[in-house]
Motif scaffolding. Structure first.
Motif, mmCIF file in Angstrom:
data_model
loop_
_atom_site.group_PDB
_atom_site.id
_atom_site.type_symbol
_atom_site.label_atom_id
_atom_site.label_comp_id
_atom_site.label_asym_id
_atom_site.label_seq_id
_atom_site.Cartn_x
_atom_site.Cartn_y
_atom_site.Cartn_z
ATOM 1 N N SER A 217 0.855 -1.182 0.000
ATOM 2 C CA SER A 217 0.000 0.000 0.000
ATOM 3 C C SER A 217 0.889 1.230 0.000
ATOM 4 O O SER A 217 1.920 1.264 0.691
ATOM 5 C CB SER A 217 -0.922 0.010 1.224
ATOM 6 O OG SER A 217 -1.864 1.064 1.146
ATOM 7 N N SER A 218 0.518 2.220 -0.781
ATOM 8 C CA SER A 218 1.302 3.453 -0.911
ATOM 9 C C SER A 218 2.744 3.164 -1.309
ATOM 10 O O SER A 218 3.683 3.832 -0.858
ATOM 11 C CB SER A 218 1.266 4.264 0.393
ATOM 12 O OG SER A 218 -0.046 4.682 0.677
ATOM 13 N N GLY A 219 2.944 2.133 -2.120
ATOM 14 C CA GLY A 219 4.260 1.810 -2.634
ATOM 15 C C GLY A 219 5.203 1.158 -1.647
ATOM 16 O O GLY A 219 6.398 1.038 -1.919
ATOM 17 N N ARG A 220 4.732 0.706 -0.521
ATOM 18 C CA ARG A 220 5.600 0.050 0.457
ATOM 19 C C ARG A 220 4.982 -1.265 0.914
ATOM 20 O O ARG A 220 3.764 -1.442 0.893
ATOM 21 C CB ARG A 220 5.871 0.959 1.658
ATOM 22 C CG ARG A 220 4.632 1.339 2.455
ATOM 23 C CD ARG A 220 4.912 2.485 3.406
ATOM 24 N NE ARG A 220 3.715 2.868 4.159
ATOM 25 C CZ ARG A 220 3.499 2.541 5.416
ATOM 26 N NH1 ARG A 220 4.390 1.824 6.075
ATOM 27 N NH2 ARG A 220 2.402 2.931 6.035
ATOM 28 N N LEU A 240 -7.615 -3.152 2.795
ATOM 29 C CA LEU A 240 -7.836 -1.982 1.957
ATOM 30 C C LEU A 240 -6.476 -1.378 1.605
ATOM 31 O O LEU A 240 -5.666 -1.096 2.499
ATOM 32 C CB LEU A 240 -8.681 -0.924 2.668
ATOM 33 C CG LEU A 240 -10.156 -1.255 2.946
ATOM 34 C CD1 LEU A 240 -10.302 -2.189 4.147
ATOM 35 C CD2 LEU A 240 -10.953 0.019 3.216
ATOM 36 N N SER A 241 -6.223 -1.199 0.336
ATOM 37 C CA SER A 241 -4.946 -0.647 -0.108
ATOM 38 C C SER A 241 -5.177 0.557 -0.999
ATOM 39 O O SER A 241 -6.267 0.746 -1.556
ATOM 40 C CB SER A 241 -4.131 -1.698 -0.869
ATOM 41 O OG SER A 241 -4.765 -2.023 -2.098
ATOM 42 N N ARG A 242 -4.135 1.367 -1.119
ATOM 43 C CA ARG A 242 -4.182 2.498 -2.056
ATOM 44 C C ARG A 242 -2.798 2.660 -2.682
ATOM 45 O O ARG A 242 -1.774 2.487 -2.015
ATOM 46 C CB ARG A 242 -4.602 3.786 -1.352
ATOM 47 C CG ARG A 242 -3.623 4.262 -0.303
ATOM 48 C CD ARG A 242 -4.026 5.579 0.301
ATOM 49 N NE ARG A 242 -3.070 5.988 1.323
ATOM 50 C CZ ARG A 242 -3.194 7.069 2.067
ATOM 51 N NH1 ARG A 242 -4.239 7.847 1.918
ATOM 52 N NH2 ARG A 242 -2.280 7.370 2.972
ATOM 53 N N ASN A 243 -2.782 2.985 -3.973
ATOM 54 C CA ASN A 243 -1.518 3.197 -4.682
ATOM 55 C C ASN A 243 -1.728 4.244 -5.762
ATOM 56 O O ASN A 243 -2.832 4.377 -6.316
ATOM 57 C CB ASN A 243 -1.014 1.890 -5.293
ATOM 58 C CG ASN A 243 -0.494 0.913 -4.247
ATOM 59 O OD1 ASN A 243 0.582 1.095 -3.695
ATOM 60 N ND2 ASN A 243 -1.286 -0.124 -3.961
ATOM 61 N N LEU A 244 -0.692 4.988 -6.048
ATOM 62 C CA LEU A 244 -0.760 6.013 -7.086
ATOM 63 C C LEU A 244 -0.477 5.399 -8.448
ATOM 64 O O LEU A 244 0.452 4.605 -8.603
ATOM 65 C CB LEU A 244 0.238 7.131 -6.810
ATOM 66 C CG LEU A 244 -0.105 8.105 -5.677
ATOM 67 C CD1 LEU A 244 0.998 9.149 -5.543
ATOM 68 C CD2 LEU A 244 -1.444 8.791 -5.915
ATOM 69 N N GLU A 245 -1.297 5.779 -9.421
ATOM 70 C CA GLU A 245 -1.080 5.352 -10.789
ATOM 71 C C GLU A 245 -0.852 6.584 -11.659
ATOM 72 O O GLU A 245 -1.536 7.595 -11.492
ATOM 73 C CB GLU A 245 -2.284 4.564 -11.321
ATOM 74 C CG GLU A 245 -2.443 3.187 -10.713
ATOM 75 C CD GLU A 245 -3.524 2.388 -11.402
ATOM 76 O OE1 GLU A 245 -4.302 3.000 -12.168
ATOM 77 O OE2 GLU A 245 -3.588 1.179 -11.193
ATOM 78 N N ILE A 246 0.101 6.491 -12.561
ATOM 79 C CA ILE A 246 0.378 7.592 -13.478
ATOM 80 C C ILE A 246 -0.579 7.514 -14.662
ATOM 81 O O ILE A 246 -0.701 6.473 -15.305
ATOM 82 C CB ILE A 246 1.834 7.552 -13.971
ATOM 83 C CG1 ILE A 246 2.786 7.710 -12.778
ATOM 84 C CG2 ILE A 246 2.083 8.641 -15.010
ATOM 85 C CD1 ILE A 246 4.254 7.605 -13.150
ATOM 86 N N LEU A 247 -1.253 8.627 -14.933
ATOM 87 C CA LEU A 247 -2.254 8.674 -16.000
ATOM 88 C C LEU A 247 -1.889 9.746 -17.017
ATOM 89 O O LEU A 247 -1.088 10.640 -16.748
ATOM 90 C CB LEU A 247 -3.633 8.983 -15.419
ATOM 91 C CG LEU A 247 -4.150 8.020 -14.335
ATOM 92 C CD1 LEU A 247 -5.426 8.583 -13.741
ATOM 93 C CD2 LEU A 247 -4.404 6.646 -14.924
ATOM 94 N N ARG A 248 -2.515 9.671 -18.157
ATOM 95 C CA ARG A 248 -2.391 10.740 -19.142
ATOM 96 C C ARG A 248 -3.254 11.921 -18.706
ATOM 97 O O ARG A 248 -4.131 11.788 -17.877
ATOM 98 C CB ARG A 248 -2.837 10.253 -20.515
ATOM 99 C CG ARG A 248 -1.961 9.155 -21.095
ATOM 100 C CD ARG A 248 -2.484 8.717 -22.442
ATOM 101 N NE ARG A 248 -1.664 7.682 -23.038
ATOM 102 C CZ ARG A 248 -1.928 7.098 -24.190
ATOM 103 N NH1 ARG A 248 -2.998 7.456 -24.894
ATOM 104 N NH2 ARG A 248 -1.123 6.167 -24.659
#
Length: 297
Positions: A217-220, A240-248
């Motif tokens: 989660s959150s890259g860790r 429950l997890s959350r992660n950032l995704e790079i979008l256009r």
């Protein structure tokens, strides 16, 4: 607690909707009664908001997936999120005004603060009389404890004596919760926190617990707090997890923000780690002003 007769066919377990048909589908109808369900995540992933939504959904009639009941919310995280509950309550009332008339849904939620693990155990014993003779017009069918980890975070040292006392309290608390869940037909939900995972092996202390070999989660890489002893105290665990995704570049994205010239979106997932009635599965969800809702892809 009496042992179950395995020669008799199992009865259908009542479930409480979480307030979203997509998430209900993931959970095969919602959060089960006669059971202890754990929501585990790092801070800010939505476990408390999901609990608040459950407090409201439990008031719905059985025909709509609710329990037609009141709830008890025991919190160890401060301050109590009253403003967010009021916000969700207004949305809930507007969506079900034909069922709830003009009454305030918050009137059917009993709130109690707790600071120590021993205090929680004392409160659970006192709840027996309240569950048998509820002060509300409807019966109490849902207990939420948010969070269990906060009660053990600083009270115990890493010594053999304290670790033994901590494990003893784990089993006493979970045994009482399971006893009340079975006796009164309750749905019990507890939230848990996470710690950073240090090591190279999979699972928890080298042992894989449930469907996920590791948690991210959150890259860790993280692990549910309270260890293997507590993992054996709950019937179901949801992560429950959350992660950032790079979008256009795109307009109208939910949870989106600019980072220099790159646009990112927070992607949230609800995973079934283990449950006796559910297969390995997951579902994306978003958090809006109106509540927590699943997303179909």
């Amino acid at each position: 607690m009496k042992p179950k007769n395995l020669t008799q066919p199992p009865h259908t377990t009542q479930k409480c909707t979480v307030g979203c048909p997509i998430l209900d589908r993931l959970l095969d109808g919602g959060v089960p009664c006669n059971s202890v369900t754990e929501f585990v995540s790092e801070s800010g992933c939505g476990k408390t908001q999901l609990c608040l939504q459950l407090l409201l959904s439990a008031q719905l009639p059985v025909s709509l997936g609710g329990l037609a009941a009141s709830s008890i919310y025991i919190h160890s995280e401060f301050p109590f999120p009253f403003r967010r509950l009021q916000q969700l309550s207004q949305s809930f009332l507007s969506s079900h005004s034909h069922l709830l008339s003009s009454r305030d849904p918050c009137d059917r939620i009993l709130v109690h603060a707790v600071h120590f693990a021993d205090q929680l155990l004392d409160i659970l014993h006192q709840l027996d009389s309240i569950l048998a003779n509820p002060p509300t017009q409807s019966p109490i069918k849902l207990i939420v404890i948010d969070s269990i980890a906060a009660l053990f975070r600083s009270e115990f040292d890493n010594t053999p004596i304290d670790l033994k006392r901590r494990s003893t309290l784990f089993f006493k608390i979970s045994s009482k919760l399971k006893s009340q869940a079975n006796r009164f037909g309750l749905a019990v939900v507890v939230t848990n926190q996470v710690v950073d995972f240090v090591g190279s092996s999979d699972g928890l202390n080298g042992l894989r617990v449930g469907n996920l070999g590791c948690f991210y989660s959150s890259g860790r890489r993280i692990s549910p707090a309270l260890g293997l002893s507590w993992a054996n105290c709950v019937n179901s665990r949801l992560f429950l997890s959350r992660n950032l995704e790079i979008l256009r570049k795109s307009a109208g994205l939910v949870d989106a923000g600019d980072d220099d010239s790159v646009e990112t979106q927070t992607r949230r997932l609800l995973h079934v780690v283990f449950a006796p009635h559910l297969p390995e599965s997951s579902c994306e969800f978003v958090i809006t002003r109106e509540g927590v809702f699943g997303v179909e892809r």
